[in-house]
Each structure stands twice: as C-alpha cells, then as structure tokens.
Design a protein around this motif. Sequence first.
Motif, short mmCIF file in Angstrom:
data_model
loop_
_atom_site.label_atom_id
_atom_site.label_comp_id
_atom_site.label_asym_id
_atom_site.label_seq_id
_atom_site.Cartn_x
_atom_site.Cartn_y
_atom_site.Cartn_z
N ILE A 33 0.84 -1.20 0.00
CA ILE A 33 0.00 0.00 0.00
C ILE A 33 0.88 1.25 0.00
O ILE A 33 0.57 2.24 -0.67
CB ILE A 33 -0.98 -0.02 1.19
CG1 ILE A 33 -1.92 -1.23 1.09
CG2 ILE A 33 -1.77 1.28 1.26
CD1 ILE A 33 -2.72 -1.32 -0.20
N ASN A 103 -5.88 6.61 -7.78
CA ASN A 103 -6.65 7.39 -6.81
C ASN A 103 -7.86 6.60 -6.32
O ASN A 103 -8.25 6.70 -5.16
CB ASN A 103 -7.08 8.72 -7.42
CG ASN A 103 -7.53 9.70 -6.36
OD1 ASN A 103 -6.90 9.80 -5.31
ND2 ASN A 103 -8.59 10.42 -6.65
N GLU A 105 -7.85 3.44 -5.84
CA GLU A 105 -7.35 2.46 -4.89
C GLU A 105 -6.95 3.07 -3.56
O GLU A 105 -7.08 2.43 -2.53
CB GLU A 105 -6.13 1.73 -5.48
CG GLU A 105 -6.48 0.72 -6.54
CD GLU A 105 -5.28 -0.11 -6.93
OE1 GLU A 105 -4.79 -0.86 -6.06
OE2 GLU A 105 -4.84 0.00 -8.07
N VAL A 106 -6.42 4.29 -3.57
CA VAL A 106 -5.88 4.87 -2.34
C VAL A 106 -6.57 6.16 -1.92
O VAL A 106 -6.29 6.67 -0.83
CB VAL A 106 -4.36 5.13 -2.46
CG1 VAL A 106 -3.63 3.86 -2.74
CG2 VAL A 106 -4.05 6.17 -3.51
N GLY A 108 -8.55 9.17 -0.45
CA GLY A 108 -9.28 9.43 0.79
C GLY A 108 -8.79 8.64 1.99
O GLY A 108 -9.44 8.65 3.03
N THR A 109 -7.66 7.96 1.86
CA THR A 109 -7.14 7.20 3.00
C THR A 109 -5.66 7.52 3.18
O THR A 109 -5.06 8.20 2.37
CB THR A 109 -7.27 5.68 2.78
OG1 THR A 109 -6.44 5.29 1.70
CG2 THR A 109 -8.69 5.26 2.53
N SER A 110 -5.12 6.99 4.26
CA SER A 110 -3.67 7.01 4.46
C SER A 110 -3.23 5.55 4.43
O SER A 110 -4.06 4.64 4.33
CB SER A 110 -3.32 7.65 5.81
OG SER A 110 -3.79 6.83 6.87
N GLU A 113 -4.78 3.64 7.28
CA GLU A 113 -6.24 3.58 7.27
C GLU A 113 -6.78 2.86 6.04
O GLU A 113 -7.98 2.70 5.91
CB GLU A 113 -6.82 5.01 7.30
CG GLU A 113 -6.54 5.74 8.59
CD GLU A 113 -6.96 7.20 8.52
OE1 GLU A 113 -7.15 7.72 7.39
OE2 GLU A 113 -7.06 7.83 9.58
N HIS A 114 -5.89 2.43 5.15
CA HIS A 114 -6.32 1.75 3.93
C HIS A 114 -7.02 0.44 4.31
O HIS A 114 -6.59 -0.27 5.23
CB HIS A 114 -5.12 1.48 3.03
CG HIS A 114 -5.50 1.04 1.67
ND1 HIS A 114 -5.75 -0.27 1.37
CD2 HIS A 114 -5.70 1.73 0.53
CE1 HIS A 114 -6.07 -0.38 0.10
NE2 HIS A 114 -6.05 0.83 -0.44
N PRO A 115 -8.12 0.08 3.64
CA PRO A 115 -8.86 -1.14 4.00
C PRO A 115 -8.02 -2.41 3.99
O PRO A 115 -8.20 -3.27 4.86
CB PRO A 115 -9.96 -1.20 2.93
CG PRO A 115 -10.14 0.21 2.47
CD PRO A 115 -8.80 0.85 2.59
N GLU A 118 -6.02 -2.33 7.18
CA GLU A 118 -6.93 -2.58 8.31
C GLU A 118 -7.25 -4.06 8.43
O GLU A 118 -7.25 -4.63 9.53
CB GLU A 118 -8.23 -1.78 8.14
CG GLU A 118 -8.11 -0.31 8.46
CD GLU A 118 -7.90 -0.05 9.94
OE1 GLU A 118 -8.50 -0.74 10.78
OE2 GLU A 118 -7.11 0.86 10.25
#
Length: 182
Positions: A33, A103, A105-106, A108-110, A113-115, A118
């Motif tokens: 990621i 964008n 894929e990644v 709005g997250t860091s 915090e990426h699914p 997580e």
Amino acid sequence: VNKGDLVIRLDEHQASAALGRARGHLGETVRRITSLFIRQRQVEEKLSARSARLDLVRHDIARYREASPRGAVSKQILQNALDHLRAVEAEVRETQAEYDALNAEVGGTSVMEHPAVELAKHEFIEAHLEYERQQIKAPVSGYVAKRKGQVGDRVKPGAALMVIVPLEHLWVQANLRETELR
C-alpha cells in the motif's frame, strides 16, 4: 493457585505459525500500500510534466498559426506541431486515467487507514489473541478442585479442564444426621 498463575499451557506451535504468517502478511500489505501511494505521487508528477509539455506545444502552435500566413513558418512545421499536439494530448489522457485508477485504490485514506492494511491488522490481532489463548491463566485465586486435563490430552474448545474454587466465596455443604450434629 493465585489469580493470573499459568495453570494450563496448550501446544502453541500452530498458533505461533499463524501469528508469524499474520505478521508477515501485515508487513507485506503495508509495503504494498505504501508503494501504491508512492506510485500515485509519481504519476501525479508525470501528469504535471505532460500537462506542462502540452501547454508548450499549444503555445508553439499558436505562434506557428500567426506566422504561417506570412510564410515565416512552413505548413509542414505547423502540421508536425499539430500531430505532436494530438500525441501529447493522448499521453496526458493516458496518464490521467492511470492517476484516476490509483486514486480509486488509495483516495481518501492514508497507508494505515487503507482497507487492506486494516484487514491485515485485524488478522494479526486475531492471530495474536489465539496465540495468547494457548496459555490459560487462573481467573481467580483459589483451589483446583477437579482437574480433568492431563499432560498430552487432546482437548476441544469449550472442554472443561479443571474447576477452581475461589477463596473469597467458600462455603461448606454437609449432610449430617441429627444424632451426629454435636
């Protein structure tokens, strides 16, 4: 036994292996990621460079169009610039599509915090909890009254292995004959 004493140690080889796999998967996921985020920045820079090149080509075409009617620039040079414009526009569209895909894929997250990260974190937590459950500790201080588990026994989840009678709540239950009460 005292509260927190180790009373039973289950075979922890499988749980240890699962914990190692979960740790490795978490590390691999974080790296993958992180690489996506770096790639997104690279594509963003590439898009910026190609957009600047597109602006330069458009500016050149505008100058060539002004100079062409007076014969200062040949029609061939103008045509070559227009062809170059179409090629650069296609490169910009291609790079924009690549950026949009990254964008998606990644966005709005860091990294943390990426699914996917997580999910890997929670898999690691589950594996860690399972590893910790291989050591059963006394929940209360007291006496071991009924020990059913022996070294080498195979046990299933939920099987009663022992009974610990707490020291705080002792009581005696006795059945005496009336003639023996004294």
